[in-house]
Scaffold this motif. Structure first.
Motif, PDB file in Angstrom:
ATOM      1  N   GLY A  23      -3.932  23.705 -24.456  1.00 25.38           N
ATOM      2  CA  GLY A  23      -3.381  22.863 -23.399  1.00 25.38           C
ATOM      3  C   GLY A  23      -4.248  22.841 -22.150  1.00 25.38           C
ATOM      4  O   GLY A  23      -5.456  22.640 -22.202  1.00 25.38           O
ATOM      5  N   SER A  24      -3.623  23.079 -20.989  1.00 30.67           N
ATOM      6  CA  SER A  24      -4.319  22.972 -19.704  1.00 30.67           C
ATOM      7  C   SER A  24      -5.429  24.002 -19.537  1.00 30.67           C
ATOM      8  O   SER A  24      -6.374  23.778 -18.784  1.00 30.67           O
ATOM      9  CB  SER A  24      -3.310  23.112 -18.560  1.00 30.67           C
ATOM     10  OG  SER A  24      -2.604  24.338 -18.663  1.00 30.67           O
ATOM     11  N   TYR A 105       2.375  15.368 -29.514  1.00 35.30           N
ATOM     12  CA  TYR A 105       1.268  15.777 -28.639  1.00 35.30           C
ATOM     13  C   TYR A 105       0.555  14.567 -28.052  1.00 35.30           C
ATOM     14  O   TYR A 105       0.288  14.514 -26.841  1.00 35.30           O
ATOM     15  CB  TYR A 105       0.289  16.637 -29.436  1.00 35.30           C
ATOM     16  CG  TYR A 105      -1.053  16.817 -28.771  1.00 35.30           C
ATOM     17  CD1 TYR A 105      -1.191  17.623 -27.639  1.00 35.30           C
ATOM     18  CD2 TYR A 105      -2.196  16.182 -29.274  1.00 35.30           C
ATOM     19  CE1 TYR A 105      -2.434  17.783 -27.028  1.00 35.30           C
ATOM     20  CE2 TYR A 105      -3.425  16.344 -28.673  1.00 35.30           C
ATOM     21  CZ  TYR A 105      -3.542  17.140 -27.553  1.00 35.30           C
ATOM     22  OH  TYR A 105      -4.765  17.295 -26.941  1.00 35.30           O
ATOM     23  N   LYS A 111       1.855  19.998 -24.350  1.00 40.12           N
ATOM     24  CA  LYS A 111       0.510  20.229 -23.839  1.00 40.12           C
ATOM     25  C   LYS A 111      -0.500  20.486 -24.953  1.00 40.12           C
ATOM     26  O   LYS A 111      -1.704  20.363 -24.750  1.00 40.12           O
ATOM     27  CB  LYS A 111       0.522  21.416 -22.874  1.00 40.12           C
ATOM     28  CG  LYS A 111       1.302  21.173 -21.584  1.00 40.12           C
ATOM     29  CD  LYS A 111       0.627  20.119 -20.716  1.00 40.12           C
ATOM     30  CE  LYS A 111       1.326  19.971 -19.377  1.00 40.12           C
ATOM     31  NZ  LYS A 111       0.682  18.929 -18.543  1.00 40.12           N
ATOM     32  N   SER A 112      -0.030  20.885 -26.116  1.00 42.87           N
ATOM     33  CA  SER A 112      -0.911  21.161 -27.254  1.00 42.87           C
ATOM     34  C   SER A 112      -0.133  20.887 -28.531  1.00 42.87           C
ATOM     35  O   SER A 112       1.096  20.738 -28.518  1.00 42.87           O
ATOM     36  CB  SER A 112      -1.392  22.620 -27.225  1.00 42.87           C
ATOM     37  OG  SER A 112      -0.302  23.507 -27.432  1.00 42.87           O
ATOM     38  N   PRO A 156       9.476  21.862 -19.967  1.00 41.41           N
ATOM     39  CA  PRO A 156       8.312  21.164 -20.544  1.00 41.41           C
ATOM     40  C   PRO A 156       8.483  19.651 -20.606  1.00 41.41           C
ATOM     41  O   PRO A 156       7.525  18.901 -20.364  1.00 41.41           O
ATOM     42  CB  PRO A 156       8.199  21.772 -21.941  1.00 41.41           C
ATOM     43  CG  PRO A 156       8.880  23.093 -21.855  1.00 41.41           C
ATOM     44  CD  PRO A 156      10.002  22.886 -20.889  1.00 41.41           C
ATOM     45  N   ALA A 160       6.552  16.676 -18.593  1.00 43.19           N
ATOM     46  CA  ALA A 160       5.947  15.590 -19.367  1.00 43.19           C
ATOM     47  C   ALA A 160       6.385  14.229 -18.841  1.00 43.19           C
ATOM     48  O   ALA A 160       5.574  13.288 -18.755  1.00 43.19           O
ATOM     49  CB  ALA A 160       6.326  15.734 -20.842  1.00 43.19           C
ATOM     50  N   HIS A 167      -0.894   9.889 -18.327  1.00 44.58           N
ATOM     51  CA  HIS A 167      -1.290  10.262 -19.688  1.00 44.58           C
ATOM     52  C   HIS A 167      -1.664   9.029 -20.501  1.00 44.58           C
ATOM     53  O   HIS A 167      -0.906   8.049 -20.546  1.00 44.58           O
ATOM     54  CB  HIS A 167      -0.158  11.016 -20.381  1.00 44.58           C
ATOM     55  CG  HIS A 167      -0.516  11.550 -21.725  1.00 44.58           C
ATOM     56  ND1 HIS A 167      -1.255  12.702 -21.901  1.00 44.58           N
ATOM     57  CD2 HIS A 167      -0.257  11.078 -22.978  1.00 44.58           C
ATOM     58  CE1 HIS A 167      -1.423  12.926 -23.187  1.00 44.58           C
ATOM     59  NE2 HIS A 167      -0.834  11.951 -23.863  1.00 44.58           N
TER      60      HIS A 167
END
Length: 208
Positions: A23-24, A105, A111-112, A156, A160, A167
């Motif tokens: 992820g980040s 995803y 994030k992953s 989460p 998002a 995104h």
């Protein structure tokens, strides 16, 4: 269920490229491949002569690790892609992209892919109004994927939703961020898949 439980960053270092498994963390300076851009292990810095077979093997391993698929399942995807009409490599990538964990995803709801798999396993995701807790479930054209109503207030998914405008999503799906919903308009084709792999090398490897 068999799954990889080792350190993800070692996989990126082994393939000498970012696989974006954490992820980040992969986007920041703490990513290990930034400071150690060589394979792990005692001989990681040694020079190796890259043969044709090694190039094909590394491409297969990289693709498998990007999507979080173990060898047996990856081979099954290849055999299914080989049975379809068209180019086998492109069919293979299309199948991998259609996995439910990948779609969640890609939509930015996780994030992953690991986080997407966890959300699916914990019954947070619905497909056409029905609960699906199998990350390898293959989505189809016109499917509607959404976060279960009771789960939308979890941190989460709140994050998002807040970051949805920034995104970028693939052209074959559409996001309705206020409803945490994904609309599958069509099946993915190679031109819509930005995964940096040379699928022809995988075909050559399995064709031996």
């Amino acid at each position: 269920m068999a799954r990889y439980t080792g350190p993800d960053c070692k996989l990126c270092r082994r393939e000498k490229t970012k696989l974006f498994l954490k992820g980040s963390k992969c986007l920041g300076a703490k990513c290990p491949i930034e400071s150690r851009p060589y394979p792990p292990g005692e001989h990681g810095r040694g020079r190796t002569k890259e043969s044709e077979y090694q190039l094909q093997l590394r491409e297969k391993q990289k693709t498998r690790r990007i999507y979080g698929v173990l060898e047996k399942q990856f081979r099954n995807y290849y055999e299914e892609a080989n049975r379809k009409s068209g180019k086998t490599g492109e069919n293979l990538l299309s199948l991998l992209e259609r996995r439910l964990d990948n779609v969640v995803y890609r939509a930015g709801f996780a994030k992953s892919r690991d986080a997407a798999r966890q959300a699916i396993r914990h019954n947070h995701i619905l497909v056409n109004g029905k609960r699906v807790n199998i990350p390898s479930f293959l989505v189809s054209e016109k499917d509607i994927i959404e976060v279960r109503g009771k789960s939308t207030d979890l941190t989460p998914f709140v994050v998002a939703r807040a970051e949805s405008e920034a995104h970028q999503v693939p052209a074959w799906i559409e996001i309705v961020s206020d409803k945490m919903r994904i609309l599958v308009h069509s099946l993915p084709v190679r031109q819509q898949i930005d995964t940096q792999v040379q699928e022809q090398l995988i075909v050559e490897l399995y064709s031996k």
